[in-house]
Scaffold this active site. Structure first.
Site, PDB file in Angstrom:
ATOM      1  N   ALA A 120     -16.814  68.093  -8.862  1.00  0.00           N
ATOM      2  CA  ALA A 120     -17.354  69.215  -9.629  1.00  0.00           C
ATOM      3  C   ALA A 120     -18.672  69.623  -8.974  1.00  0.00           C
ATOM      4  CB  ALA A 120     -17.601  68.774 -11.060  1.00  0.00           C
ATOM      5  N   GLY A 145     -14.120  65.171  -9.357  1.00  0.00           N
ATOM      6  CA  GLY A 145     -13.154  66.151  -9.851  1.00  0.00           C
ATOM      7  C   GLY A 145     -12.100  66.511  -8.812  1.00  0.00           C
ATOM      8  N   GLU A 169      -9.627  63.742  -9.066  1.00  0.00           N
ATOM      9  CA  GLU A 169      -8.890  63.948 -10.322  1.00  0.00           C
ATOM     10  C   GLU A 169      -7.880  65.084 -10.172  1.00  0.00           C
ATOM     11  OE1 GLU A 169     -12.713  64.204 -12.431  1.00  0.00           O
ATOM     12  OE2 GLU A 169     -11.823  62.833 -13.887  1.00  0.00           O
ATOM     13  N   GLU A 213     -18.797  59.398  -9.955  1.00  0.00           N
ATOM     14  CA  GLU A 213     -19.579  59.964 -11.080  1.00  0.00           C
ATOM     15  C   GLU A 213     -20.636  58.998 -11.599  1.00  0.00           C
ATOM     16  OE1 GLU A 213     -16.288  60.106 -10.787  1.00  0.00           O
ATOM     17  OE2 GLU A 213     -15.588  62.121 -11.289  1.00  0.00           O
TER      18      GLU A 213
HETATM   19  N1  COA Z   1     -21.528  69.624  -5.883  1.00  0.00           N
HETATM   20  C1  COA Z   1     -22.390  70.512  -5.364  1.00  0.00           C
HETATM   21  N2  COA Z   1     -22.729  70.530  -4.062  1.00  0.00           N
HETATM   22  C2  COA Z   1     -22.171  69.601  -3.271  1.00  0.00           C
HETATM   23  C3  COA Z   1     -21.267  68.642  -3.744  1.00  0.00           C
HETATM   24  C4  COA Z   1     -20.943  68.689  -5.122  1.00  0.00           C
HETATM   25  N3  COA Z   1     -20.084  67.831  -5.665  1.00  0.00           N
HETATM   26  N4  COA Z   1     -20.895  67.856  -2.718  1.00  0.00           N
HETATM   27  C5  COA Z   1     -21.542  68.307  -1.622  1.00  0.00           C
HETATM   28  N5  COA Z   1     -22.308  69.373  -1.958  1.00  0.00           N
HETATM   29  C6  COA Z   1     -23.161  70.176  -1.074  1.00  0.00           C
HETATM   30  C7  COA Z   1     -24.456  69.451  -0.719  1.00  0.00           C
HETATM   31  O1  COA Z   1     -25.396  69.592  -1.760  1.00  0.00           O
HETATM   32  C8  COA Z   1     -24.842  70.191   0.533  1.00  0.00           C
HETATM   33  O2  COA Z   1     -25.374  71.446   0.174  1.00  0.00           O
HETATM   34  P1  COA Z   1     -26.689  72.028   0.928  1.00  0.00           P
HETATM   35  O3  COA Z   1     -26.288  72.121   2.374  1.00  0.00           O
HETATM   36  O4  COA Z   1     -26.914  73.353   0.290  1.00  0.00           O
HETATM   37  O5  COA Z   1     -27.771  71.025   0.682  1.00  0.00           O
HETATM   38  C9  COA Z   1     -23.498  70.456   1.206  1.00  0.00           C
HETATM   39  O6  COA Z   1     -22.514  70.366   0.172  1.00  0.00           O
HETATM   40  C10 COA Z   1     -23.143  69.455   2.283  1.00  0.00           C
HETATM   41  O7  COA Z   1     -23.207  68.162   1.726  1.00  0.00           O
HETATM   42  P2  COA Z   1     -24.106  66.974   2.351  1.00  0.00           P
HETATM   43  O8  COA Z   1     -24.428  66.023   1.245  1.00  0.00           O
HETATM   44  O9  COA Z   1     -25.254  67.525   3.109  1.00  0.00           O
HETATM   45  O10 COA Z   1     -23.076  66.343   3.383  1.00  0.00           O
HETATM   46  P3  COA Z   1     -22.930  64.805   3.813  1.00  0.00           P
HETATM   47  O11 COA Z   1     -21.928  64.789   4.906  1.00  0.00           O
HETATM   48  O12 COA Z   1     -24.262  64.195   4.032  1.00  0.00           O
HETATM   49  O13 COA Z   1     -22.291  64.075   2.507  1.00  0.00           O
HETATM   50  C11 COA Z   1     -20.781  63.829   0.633  1.00  0.00           C
HETATM   51  C12 COA Z   1     -21.026  64.466   2.018  1.00  0.00           C
HETATM   52  C13 COA Z   1     -19.509  64.442   0.080  1.00  0.00           C
HETATM   53  C14 COA Z   1     -20.635  62.308   0.761  1.00  0.00           C
HETATM   54  C15 COA Z   1     -21.996  64.167  -0.302  1.00  0.00           C
HETATM   55  O14 COA Z   1     -22.223  65.554  -0.270  1.00  0.00           O
HETATM   56  C16 COA Z   1     -21.804  63.758  -1.739  1.00  0.00           C
HETATM   57  O15 COA Z   1     -21.979  62.602  -2.074  1.00  0.00           O
HETATM   58  N6  COA Z   1     -21.454  64.726  -2.612  1.00  0.00           N
HETATM   59  C17 COA Z   1     -21.345  64.500  -4.035  1.00  0.00           C
HETATM   60  C18 COA Z   1     -20.071  63.804  -4.383  1.00  0.00           C
HETATM   61  C19 COA Z   1     -19.993  63.519  -5.857  1.00  0.00           C
HETATM   62  O16 COA Z   1     -20.815  62.824  -6.440  1.00  0.00           O
HETATM   63  N7  COA Z   1     -18.945  64.075  -6.496  1.00  0.00           N
HETATM   64  C20 COA Z   1     -18.701  63.882  -7.886  1.00  0.00           C
HETATM   65  C21 COA Z   1     -19.341  64.942  -8.681  1.00  0.00           C
HETATM   66  S1  COA Z   1     -19.056  64.707 -10.413  1.00  0.00           S
END
Ligand code: COA
Length: 259
Positions: A66, A110, A113, A133
């Site tokens: 999400a 999400g 899911e 989460e």
């Molecule tokens: N919601 C909103 N933005 C997200 C996102 C999410 N779930 N997942 C990634 N992004 C965004 C980051 O904020 C970043 O945006 P920015 O460039 O404007 O700062 C962009 O996507 C790239 O992500 P980044 O974190 O820089 O890449 P990474 O390769 O270092 O890490 C992930 C990738 C997927 C491991 C990391 O982004 C992450 O942990 N995301 C969240 C996952 C999560 O907790 N999901 C469950 C949500 S309930």
């Protein structure tokens, strides 16, 4: 179709939906959820389309969860209502045609899911999956605590949900979270091959198979067996059953119409 969700129709029969926010790892925001509702509604009534494939744009993410930015100012009642009103997970599970998740990268929260609400999960060998989460002080809210234990067992689900740890495609295959993995550069072709095979079958038999498989999870065994028998009997009233049986006996390929 909106810019955050692309729809391709391949060979008339395969609908490919691509979540298109690659700069945000295809995170599911309100616009994506609303677009998914609209697109699935259109595909439901498109008699040509027999199978749907859902994937993420770019080569890094399927859906990284999400959109966390939307959580920042959300209140409890608002969040509860939004999960109820735009429940894409149930919509996909109850969709009358098979849906394949083509998992081309991060498949988190999400996104994981959503993949579990699909009928089949096919992943790239580079995919990473998980329910992180708990790292945000919350739990899965799109069915993760319910569908994950049913797919992989309670202990493994607890391990993933409580630790928030991500796993690679190999491990996901081992525990049954994904059904098949392919090298990243073959993922699309191999997934479409599977979609093509499914799309060549009778649409009404596919719907019967989907509903009966879901019944295995939703009903006690005796009820599920009755449900399957009812569908089995019903299919004997279809032209597709006559076509399938006739084609076998006449040693030719069947042409199913969904009637
Ligand atoms: N919601 C909103 N933005 C997200 C996102 C999410 N779930 N997942 C990634 N992004 C965004 C980051 O904020 C970043 O945006 P920015 O460039 O404007 O700062 C962009 O996507 C790239 O992500 P980044 O974190 O820089 O890449 P990474 O390769 O270092 O890490 C992930 C990738 C997927 C491991 C990391 O982004 C992450 O942990 N995301 C969240 C996952 C999560 O907790 N999901 C469950 C949500 S309930």
């Amino acid at each position: 179709m909106s810019e955050v969700l692309l729809l391709e129709k391949l060979e008339g029969r395969i609908g490919v939906l691509t979540v298109n926010r690659p700069d945000k790892m295809n995170a599911l925001n309100r616009e994506v959820r609303e677009s998914l509702f609209e697109a699935l509604e259109a595909l439901r009534h498109d008699d040509e389309v027999r199978v749907v494939v859902i994937t993420g744009s770019g080569d890094r993410a399927f859906i990284a969860g999400a959109d966390i930015a939307e959580f920042k100012d959300a209140g409890a009642v608002e969040q509860y209502r939004s999960m109820q009103e735009s429940n894409i997970y149930s919509l996909m599970e109850d969709f009358p045609k098979p849906i394949i998740a083509m998992i081309n990268g991060y498949c988190l929260g999400g996104g994981c899911e959503l993949s579990m609400a699909c009928d089949i999960r096919i992943a790239s060998d580079r995919a990473k999956l998980g329910q992180p989460e708990v790292n945000l002080g919350i739990i899965p809210g799109g069915g993760g605590t319910q569908r994950l234990p049913r797919l992989v067992g309670e202990g493994r689900a607890a391990l993933l949900i409580m630790s928030g740890t991500l796993i690679g495609a190999d491990e996901a295959l081992d525990i049954g979270l994904v059904d098949s993995i392919f090298p990243a550069d073959e993922l699309r072709d191999r997934t479409l091959e599977i979609a093509r095979t499914i799309a060549s079958k009778s649409p009404i038999a596919l719907q019967a198979a989907k509903e009966s498989i879901l019944a295995a999870r939703r009903m006690p065994l005796d009820e599920g067996l009755k449900f399957e028998r009812a569908w089995f009997g019903l299919l004997f009233s279809t032209q597709d059953k006559n076509e399938g049986v006739g084609a076998f006996l006449e040693k030719r390929d069947p042409e199913f119409t969904g009637r």
